[in-house]
Design an enzyme around this catalytic site. Structure first.
Site, PDB file in Angstrom:
ATOM      1  N   GLU A  36      33.509 -16.144 -22.108  1.00 23.64           N
ATOM      2  CA  GLU A  36      32.583 -15.573 -21.326  1.00 23.64           C
ATOM      3  C   GLU A  36      32.693 -14.205 -20.793  1.00 23.64           C
ATOM      4  O   GLU A  36      31.646 -13.574 -20.550  1.00 23.64           O
ATOM      5  CB  GLU A  36      32.482 -16.676 -20.017  1.00 23.64           C
ATOM      6  N   SER A  38      35.589 -80.032   6.434  1.00 24.10           N
ATOM      7  CA  SER A  38      36.747 -80.126   6.935  1.00 24.10           C
ATOM      8  C   SER A  38      37.845 -79.214   7.383  1.00 24.10           C
ATOM      9  O   SER A  38      38.697 -79.143   7.967  1.00 24.10           O
ATOM     10  CB  SER A  38      37.291 -81.299   6.525  1.00 24.10           C
TER      11      SER A  38
END
Length: 834
Positions: free
Chosen positions: A88, A497
């Site tokens: 770049e 239970s």
């Protein structure tokens, strides 16, 4: 004459020059007024991925709108920087923000295109600094005004920031395709590596993506991607970053991008550091070898629960863009054991009850692979595959397996077939499948498969550390891919239970002892609407005077109702709310048998209070949350330790960790209930759990008509709860209780968890007396006799020799005392209270 003409021309030229200069100055001044401030870059906080980690540091989840991991420039390797600069802006470290030669070249090209119609897009010569200006502060419009603003900003940015700061912004911001923003995310997504592990070729390819990720897609545009990558490598050679020999070797490499779909989501086997590592590796060696670790998909319910909590805590923007680092409580190895055990149990229960039907039906045609490939599979049930029935023969069903997706789209061309032998699908019944049916199959080896189906029965499992509340494992159902409903945290079900221990805890806190005797005889309760209710035991029998211990061990309903009636349901409701089981329990006697709906997570948390000596437990899936800067913004640990901050030891005592959590139950009561529930395992409704071969306490739970099956139990340091039931409640079938369905799952998981641990008895609180008692009568006896147990008593509550205390029996509220020779018929005739 000539001089005069030259003077005129020069004068006109000078005027034109000044006019143009003035116009240009005015234009730049006007544009400058609209240029945004670069100061925002000082406070730049890009959206960053939030990542979830297991307790051992393994990555288990990522959430983001933009998949970005922000890296400081110091953490980016020089090789990767070199690739970006070569691709770049080779002069980045020497220019002042603008490449004037490049600008002149681009301007000439743009003017030429303007007059010749050679192009509609402006040619650029942007430096990295200009691209930062554009990406962060401007639009992407290709106009003269935007280009001038870009140049102005570039110069200003160069004056305000160092080169490294500018490059850091650039390498963390760009969209590099496939959902990756910035180089760290690109390295993970394309190569499943950290940036430090990237090769020359891989660095060059990531840099090549800057010119357009779609143009250089690794699968759709492979040739162009390699060409562009090699171009970047050549520029790296020109700039002196790599040698020609290194470049030649790098260009010879394939792209090496691995599709996400082909990467197993696993907890790496290298991280097996749990105390039961050897057991895990033995049980699941084949799975671990095939996948390269324990599949992360085993924890989908857990991860989603963490996501929900964080969303509530911090909001959507912070979750999906705040870069949070979340350390969860998940134990990956225990999680896979819990998941596999529950899934196997659900399948084992479901298959004998018949075939539910096919997943789908497709046309075979010339290529069945495409149609089959489009059928949604269960992504988290990695043991199973989708297949289509191609032919029914005497050898069984010939099947075609679902093809994998091709990286560039569609499906791979290879078609794999196999066989389901008659014995491997007999459970479904004759004629269950036919040609064109899509079904689940499980590989057995050598091209043979077993027919499978998603079970109708569902369930949940939670494993928790009772001292800290850390949830170590959570399974919310058979498959998260099939149903995101979490049965561990979202399913409101009657605990049956398994609620009884809290009724008994209230009794032990209010005058009863484990050897207190309660009458197990018929009782009828008048209802508010004028009707009556007569509770029954599971066996539909009555057993006369029985100790509280027996009532728990054998899960006696009638005894529990009598206890609740004697204490008053408001007290029972208060205890239930104190333990966090319910928020507002309706104080009616039926609720004493677990008729109110709650969640498995709440029940496990309540049992953790019993296991840890009565301290309140706040369950958590999250140990710690850090923001993007590493600051801790949440920590679950509620205990305090001021002296833990000492920077050095100078002879001081060990730091004292202060447990400031509420004491919701007397530690002595907690031990008594624990001891009584050890009897559930040794002599009661959960004897299957004895196979754990460690001290374990727990309680079964079964609701009316066998709709729900529960078992919740614990060792000294681990609580595990299991729930089973249909999402739309219906009977599990006669005899399918918590002891027969849920308790075996608990036992299998607990056995693995404790495999490498020495047996640890539950600690007895100081001050308690252990006295030999006849467990049937509750009478004090000499040690060594048959049926004798050591019962725990609080100070001042131990029974006298050869006497048992039988509740508050007479009308004056005085305890009725029966000696060893008393006629039990007297007790049975005492009336309705007991």
């Amino acid at each position: 004459m000539f001089l005069r003409l030259f003077g005129y021309i020069f004068g006109i030229g000078a005027v034109l020059f000044l006019a143009i200069a003035a116009g240009l100055a005015w234009y730049i001044s006007d544009i400058s007024a609209d240029v945004p401030s670069y100061e925002v870059l000082n406070n730049y906080e890009p959206p960053v991925m939030t990542r979830f980690h297991a307790s051992d540091g393994q990555l288990i989840g990522e959430y983001a709108r933009e998949r970005r991991l922000y890296l400081p420039i110091e953490a980016i390797p020089e090789r990767l920087k070199a690739a970006f600069l070569s691709a770049e802006d080779r002069n980045f470290y020497s220019h002042a923000g603008l490449d004037y030669y490049g600008i002149a070249r681009a301007a000439f090209q743009n003017v030429q295109d303007l007059f010749t119609g050679g192009g509609s897009t402006l040619v650029g010569a942007s430096t990295i600094t200009q691209q930062v200006a554009k990406n962060f502060l401007l639009t992407a419009d290709q106009t003269w005004d935007r280009k001038v603003m870009e140049a102005i900003l570039a110069i200003r940015i160069e004056q305000a920031f160092t080169k490294d700061e500018i490059l850091e912004l650039y390498m963390n911001e760009n969209n590099l395709g496939m959902g990756a923003y910035g180089v760290a995310a690109a390295a993970l997504i394309y190569f499943n590596k950290s940036v430090q592990e990237l090769t020359i070729a891989e660095c060059a390819y990531i840099a090549a993506l800057l010119k357009g990720p779609n143009n250089y897609h690794p699968f759709r545009n492979t040739a162009a991607a390699i060409e562009r990558r090699n171009w970047v490598i050549d520029r790296m050679v020109e700039n002196g970053y790599v040698t020609p020999a290194e470049a030649t070797a790098a260009k010879a490499e394939p792209l090496g991008v691995v599709p996400q779909s082909e990467r197993p989501r696993v907890f790496a086997a290298d991280y097996f550091t749990s105390p039961y590592q050897s057991v895990i590796e033995g049980l699941y060696a084949d799975t671990i070898a095939e996948m390269g670790g324990v599949p992360v998909s085993t924890a989908d319910y857990f991860v989603e629960e963490v996501r929900r909590e964080l969303l509530a805590m911090y909001g959507e923007d912070e979750l999906y863009g705040g870069g949070l680092s979340v350390r969860t409580s998940l134990d990956p190895q225990l999680q896979v054991v819990a998941r596999n055990t529950l899934m196997d149990a659900l399948v084992a229960f479901d298959e004998p009850r018949g075939w539910h039907g096919t997943v789908a039906t497709i046309e075979i045609g010339d290529d069945w692979g495409v149609a089959l490939g489009n059928v949604t599979r269960l992504s988290d049930v990695f043991e199973w595959q989708l297949a289509v029935i191609l032919e029914m023969t005497g050898e069984g069903a010939r099947i075609g397996l679902q093809p994998a997706r091709a990286p560039a789209g569609g499906f791979v061309e290879e078609r794999v077939t196999g066989l389901i032998r008659p014995g491997d699908m007999s459970w479904a019944g004759s004629g269950a499948v036919s040609v064109g049916d899509v079904v689940f199959v499980e590989p057995l080896g050598e091209g043979n498969y077993r027919l499978r189906q998603t079970p109708a029965l569902e369930g949940g499992l939670v494993a928790m550390n009772p001292h800290t509340g850390r949830v170590l494992a959570m399974v919310g159902g058979f498959s998260y891919s099939a149903s995101q409903f979490n049965r561990a945290t979202q399913a409101q079900r009657q605990p049956g239970s398994s609620f009884k221990p809290f009724v008994y805890a209230a009794a032990l806190d209010n005058g009863y002892t484990p050897s207190s005797v309660v009458m197990d005889a018929p009782i009828t309760i008048a209802q508010g609407d004028g009707s009556s209710w007569t509770p029954e035991n599971y066996s539909q029998q009555f057993y006369g005077p029985s100790t509280l211990r027996t009532g728990i061990e054998q899960s006696r309903n009638v005894m529990t109702v009598r206890l609740a009636q004697d204490m008053g349901m408001p007290l029972v409701a208060e205890y239930a709310e104190r333990f966090g089981i319910y928020d507002d329990l309706l104080p009616v006697l039926a609720m004493s048998l677990g008729s109110g709906e709650t969640t498995l997570m709440r029940m496990v948390s309540a049992y953790s209070v019993l296991a840890n000596g009565g301290r309140r437990v706040t369950p958590t899936l999250i140990d710690r949350v850090q923001d993007r800067y590493g600051n801790t913004i949440f920590q679950h640990e509620e205990r305090t330790c001021d002296a833990c901050q000492a920077v050095a030891w100078t002879g001081q005592d060990e730091p004292l960790i202060v447990d400031n959590r509420d004491q919701v139950l007397d530690p002595m009561t907690a031990y008594q209930i624990t001891s009584m529930m050890e009897g559930v395992v040794q002599r009661g409704t959960a004897t299957v759990v004895r196979a754990v071969n460690h001290p374990v306490a727990g309680k079964t739970g079964t609701t009316n008509d066998y709709h729900d099956a529960w078992f919740i139990g614990y060792s000294t340091d681990l609580v595990i709860g299991v729930y089973l039931g249909y999402d739309t409640p219906r009977s599990l079938g006669s005899g399918n209780t918590g002891g027969t369905l849920a308790a075996p799952i608990f036992a299998d998981v607990m056995r693995v968890a404790l495999a490498d641990e020495p047996p640890m008895p539950f600690p007895v609180p100081p001050g308690m007396s252990l006295i030999p008692i006849d467990r049937t009568t509750g009478l004090r006896v000499a040690g060594g006799e048959s049926g004798t147990i050591l019962e725990a008593f609080k100070p001042g509550t131990s029974p006298p020799d050869n006497y048992a205390i039988i509740g508050n029996l007479d009308a004056l509220g005085q305890p009725f005392v029966v000696g060893p020779e008393a006629d039990r018929a007297v007790v049975q005739g005492l009336g309705g209270l007991f």
